[in-house]
Design an enzyme around this catalytic site. Structure first.
Site, mmCIF file in Angstrom:
data_model
loop_
_atom_site.group_PDB
_atom_site.id
_atom_site.type_symbol
_atom_site.label_atom_id
_atom_site.label_comp_id
_atom_site.label_asym_id
_atom_site.label_seq_id
_atom_site.Cartn_x
_atom_site.Cartn_y
_atom_site.Cartn_z
ATOM 1 N N ASP A 67 0.876 -1.166 0.000
ATOM 2 C CA ASP A 67 0.000 0.000 0.000
ATOM 3 C C ASP A 67 0.917 1.220 0.000
ATOM 4 O O ASP A 67 1.484 1.582 1.033
ATOM 5 C CB ASP A 67 -0.896 -0.006 1.236
ATOM 6 C CG ASP A 67 -1.862 1.177 1.269
ATOM 7 O OD1 ASP A 67 -1.675 2.125 0.483
ATOM 8 O OD2 ASP A 67 -2.787 1.160 2.096
ATOM 9 N N TYR A 159 -10.118 14.888 -6.052
ATOM 10 C CA TYR A 159 -9.292 14.241 -7.076
ATOM 11 C C TYR A 159 -8.449 15.274 -7.816
ATOM 12 O O TYR A 159 -7.239 15.091 -8.012
ATOM 13 C CB TYR A 159 -10.194 13.484 -8.051
ATOM 14 C CG TYR A 159 -9.454 12.707 -9.119
ATOM 15 C CD1 TYR A 159 -8.819 11.507 -8.822
ATOM 16 C CD2 TYR A 159 -9.408 13.169 -10.428
ATOM 17 C CE1 TYR A 159 -8.157 10.783 -9.803
ATOM 18 C CE2 TYR A 159 -8.742 12.459 -11.409
ATOM 19 C CZ TYR A 159 -8.130 11.263 -11.091
ATOM 20 O OH TYR A 159 -7.464 10.563 -12.074
ATOM 21 N N ALA A 161 -7.428 18.219 -6.869
ATOM 22 C CA ALA A 161 -6.374 18.772 -6.018
ATOM 23 C C ALA A 161 -5.232 17.776 -5.832
ATOM 24 O O ALA A 161 -4.056 18.153 -5.858
ATOM 25 C CB ALA A 161 -6.950 19.171 -4.664
ATOM 26 N N ILE A 192 -8.855 7.816 -20.619
ATOM 27 C CA ILE A 192 -8.207 6.654 -21.213
ATOM 28 C C ILE A 192 -9.092 5.443 -20.951
ATOM 29 O O ILE A 192 -9.688 5.304 -19.877
ATOM 30 C CB ILE A 192 -6.805 6.443 -20.604
ATOM 31 C CG1 ILE A 192 -5.966 7.719 -20.753
ATOM 32 C CG2 ILE A 192 -6.113 5.261 -21.255
ATOM 33 C CD1 ILE A 192 -5.796 8.222 -22.166
#
Length: 246
Positions: A67, A159, A161, A192
């Site tokens: 992680d 997201y 930022a 994408i």
């Protein structure tokens, strides 16, 4: 004609390398000669499939679970890559999450989670690989951002930022490490064709002047170009079908 392998002898670490853009980048780097550490968080089977595809090319590859939003795990990850493949020459910080939220619904917890996974992870990885890069006088840092950093996007303020922060991170490293043979750049894709896009019902190809979603291969090609280029640093390469123009 002999296969071109300009990255032969280089070790690349691709976080989030088991699927989507990360998978495409890992395979593309291997085709150019690099040995690849495939970082993943949960899907070990998918990571192993990428490793198998790379080893079939005659390159070395290993999968590493971590992680990367946890600094201690990043340290262990980079140490394991060093032991298994060698010091990291090319870091592609691709791991990220997109949890769509409206302005009314986004919370402080959402914001903190986005920063942790999308931005802090890139910083932790860069800091972990840089000592080896600086000793060897060679390094490539490539941060996978998003058009959201440039236009705001459609996922949410958390997201946007988190992805915008990657640009500042790259600018600092580029300015301070250029004379040491280390470059730092950003690739900023938009829409994408990956699970992240298909899972967002708001995403439509008609947002883009080209009228279609981009491909993983088109994005990976830009990462490879930056890995092979010693003169381009501190730049953002936009792979967005014309949605944001500079």
């Amino acid at each position: 004609m002999a296969e071109e392998t300009p990255l032969a002898g280089k070790v690349a670490l691709v976080t989030g390398g088991s699927r989507g853009i990360g998978r495409g980048v890992a395979l593309a780097l291997a085709r150019r000669g690099a040995d690849v550490a495939v970082g993943y968080r949960g899907n070990a089977a998918a990571a192993r499939e990428v490793v198998e595809a790379i080893t079939e090319m005659g390159r070395r590859a290993l999968a590493f679970g971590a992680d990367v939003s946890v600094e201690a795990q990043v340290g262990r990850l980079v140490a394991a890559v060093r032991e298994g493949l060698g010091p990291v020459d090319i870091l592609v910080a691709n791991a990220g999450v997109a949890s769509p939220r409206s302005i009314a619904d986004v919370t402080g917890e959402d914001f903190a989670a986005a920063l942790s996974v999308n931005l802090c992870s890139a910083f932790y990885c860069a800091q972990a690989v840089l000592p080896d890069m600086r000793r060897r006088g060679f390094g490539r840092l490539v941060f996978i951002s998003s058009v959201a950093a440039q236009r705001g996007g459609i996922v949410g303020p958390h997201y946007a930022a988190s992805k915008a922060g990657l640009h500042g991170l790259a600018h600092f490293y580029a300015a301070h490490l250029a004379k040491e043979g280390i470059t730092a750049n950003v690739v900023a894709p938009a829409l994408i064709s990956t699970d992240m896009v298909s899972d967002n019902p708001v995403a439509k190809p008609d947002f883009l002047p080209v009228g279609r979603f981009g491909t993983v291969e088109e994005t990976a090609a830009m990462v490879v170009a930056l890995a092979e280029n010693a003169f381009v640093t501190g730049q953002t390469v936009s792979v967005n079908g014309g949605w944001y123009m500079t």
